[in-house]
Motif scaffolding. Structure first.
Motif, mmCIF file in Angstrom:
data_model
loop_
_atom_site.group_PDB
_atom_site.id
_atom_site.type_symbol
_atom_site.label_atom_id
_atom_site.label_comp_id
_atom_site.label_asym_id
_atom_site.label_seq_id
_atom_site.Cartn_x
_atom_site.Cartn_y
_atom_site.Cartn_z
ATOM 1 N N HIS A 115 -9.240 -7.611 -4.314
ATOM 2 C CA HIS A 115 -8.078 -6.945 -3.718
ATOM 3 C C HIS A 115 -8.185 -5.434 -3.944
ATOM 4 O O HIS A 115 -7.403 -4.829 -4.686
ATOM 5 N N ARG A 116 -9.121 -4.833 -3.268
ATOM 6 C CA ARG A 116 -9.427 -3.415 -3.482
ATOM 7 C C ARG A 116 -8.256 -2.508 -3.109
ATOM 8 O O ARG A 116 -8.075 -1.430 -3.696
ATOM 9 N N SER A 117 -7.453 -2.916 -2.146
ATOM 10 C CA SER A 117 -6.302 -2.102 -1.744
ATOM 11 C C SER A 117 -5.266 -2.008 -2.856
ATOM 12 O O SER A 117 -4.378 -1.137 -2.813
ATOM 13 N N SER A 172 0.852 -1.189 0.000
ATOM 14 C CA SER A 172 0.000 0.000 0.000
ATOM 15 C C SER A 172 0.884 1.235 0.000
ATOM 16 O O SER A 172 1.915 1.268 0.675
ATOM 17 N N HIS A 173 0.466 2.259 -0.750
ATOM 18 C CA HIS A 173 1.182 3.541 -0.760
ATOM 19 C C HIS A 173 0.517 4.565 0.161
ATOM 20 O O HIS A 173 0.930 5.720 0.202
ATOM 21 N N ASP A 174 -0.496 4.129 0.889
ATOM 22 C CA ASP A 174 -1.204 4.995 1.824
ATOM 23 C C ASP A 174 -0.483 4.960 3.170
ATOM 24 O O ASP A 174 -0.674 4.047 3.979
ATOM 25 N N LEU A 175 0.355 5.968 3.423
ATOM 26 C CA LEU A 175 1.180 5.962 4.628
ATOM 27 C C LEU A 175 0.407 6.347 5.879
ATOM 28 O O LEU A 175 0.959 6.351 6.974
ATOM 29 N N SER A 176 -0.883 6.653 5.730
ATOM 30 C CA SER A 176 -1.701 6.900 6.917
ATOM 31 C C SER A 176 -2.070 5.592 7.610
ATOM 32 O O SER A 176 -2.521 5.594 8.763
ATOM 33 N N LEU A 177 -1.874 4.462 6.929
ATOM 34 C CA LEU A 177 -2.158 3.151 7.491
ATOM 35 C C LEU A 177 -0.884 2.549 8.056
ATOM 36 O O LEU A 177 0.193 2.647 7.456
#
Length: 243
Positions: free
Chosen positions: A194-196, A53-58
């Motif tokens: 695999h929505r992510s 994931s490239h979402d660093l809020s997670l």
């Protein structure tokens, strides 16, 4: 290049994958077709997939939990009997004794006729976890059949088990294709669980219907090209080794 016939459908199969979604991109059409004919399929997932994931809020733990949930949804769609997760750190997978012995345990417990995994000898694989997973699976297949390896497992009621065939996906020179014309839509459904990975792997964002449609067409073109070599609408390819 040859194609699978009905007599080739195994009673039990094991697929060894490094990350959530790998199996669905590579061989979910094959497995869905087999499941529909009664094959008991086990998925052995080696890493926690936390780097996907490239979402660093997670946090890594949040990404790992999300991807685990997505993979289990995809597995249910395809029809796997069982999903087993080792949870090694994504990107740091090693074919060490702990990983190989874990796979030996899975093989002796699941007793697959066929093991599917990455071709560990393929050049230019762009993710080292894929090469490592294929290598670990190959080593485990050999050890699982030898009585002098992992003797403690026999004491636990898991005696040696001989796998009949090793099917390698991502092989540069495949010698075997399977017709997935009847299971291609199931394969697509599994991938789209695999929505992510929509943005990181598939090139479209949630709600982008045009992007989603373009991705589906890319998948149809990719697996349609493989199928055309055998006269099928869609197919998946492998290097098949008799053991």
């Amino acid at each position: 290049m040859t194609a699978v016939t009905a007599s080739d459908v195994p009673e039990r199969a094991l697929v060894v994958a490094a990350h959530a979604d790998d199996v669905d991109f590579r061989c979910a059409g094959t497995l869905a077709a087999w499941c529909g004919q009664g094959t008991a399929v086990t998925l052995a997932l080696l890493t926690d997939s936390a780097k996907g994931s490239h979402d660093l809020s997670l946090s890594d733990d949040e990404v790992a939990a999300l991807r685990r949930t997505e993979q289990r949804a995809a597995a249910a769609r395809v029809g796997y009997r069982d999903v087993r997760e080792l949870g090694e750190i994504d990107g740091l997978l090693r074919a060490d004794e702990r990983v190989i012995e874990w796979l030996v345990r899975v093989i002796r417990d699941a007793r697959p006729d066929v093991v599917l995994t990455y071709d560990p000898w393929a050049p230019y694989i762009l993710h080292p976890d894929h090469t490592t997973a294929g290598d670990a699976a190959f080593r485990a297949v050999i050890r699982a059949r030898e009585p002098r390896f992992c003797r403690d497992l026999a004491d636990e009621g898991l005696p040696p088990w001989r796998v009949s065939q090793l099917w390698l996906f991502g092989a540069p020179e495949p010698d075997h294709i399977e017709d997935i014309s009847g299971s291609f839509d199931t394969k697509l459904d599994a991938i789209l669980c695999h929505r992510s990975q929509y943005e990181t792997e598939m090139g479209f964002s949630e709600g982008d219907e045009a992007g989603r449609a373009a991705f589906v067409e890319r998948m149809r073109a990719m697996f349609g090209k493989i199928g055309a070599s055998g006269g099928f609408s869609y197919a998946e390819s492998y290097r098949r080794l008799a053991l």
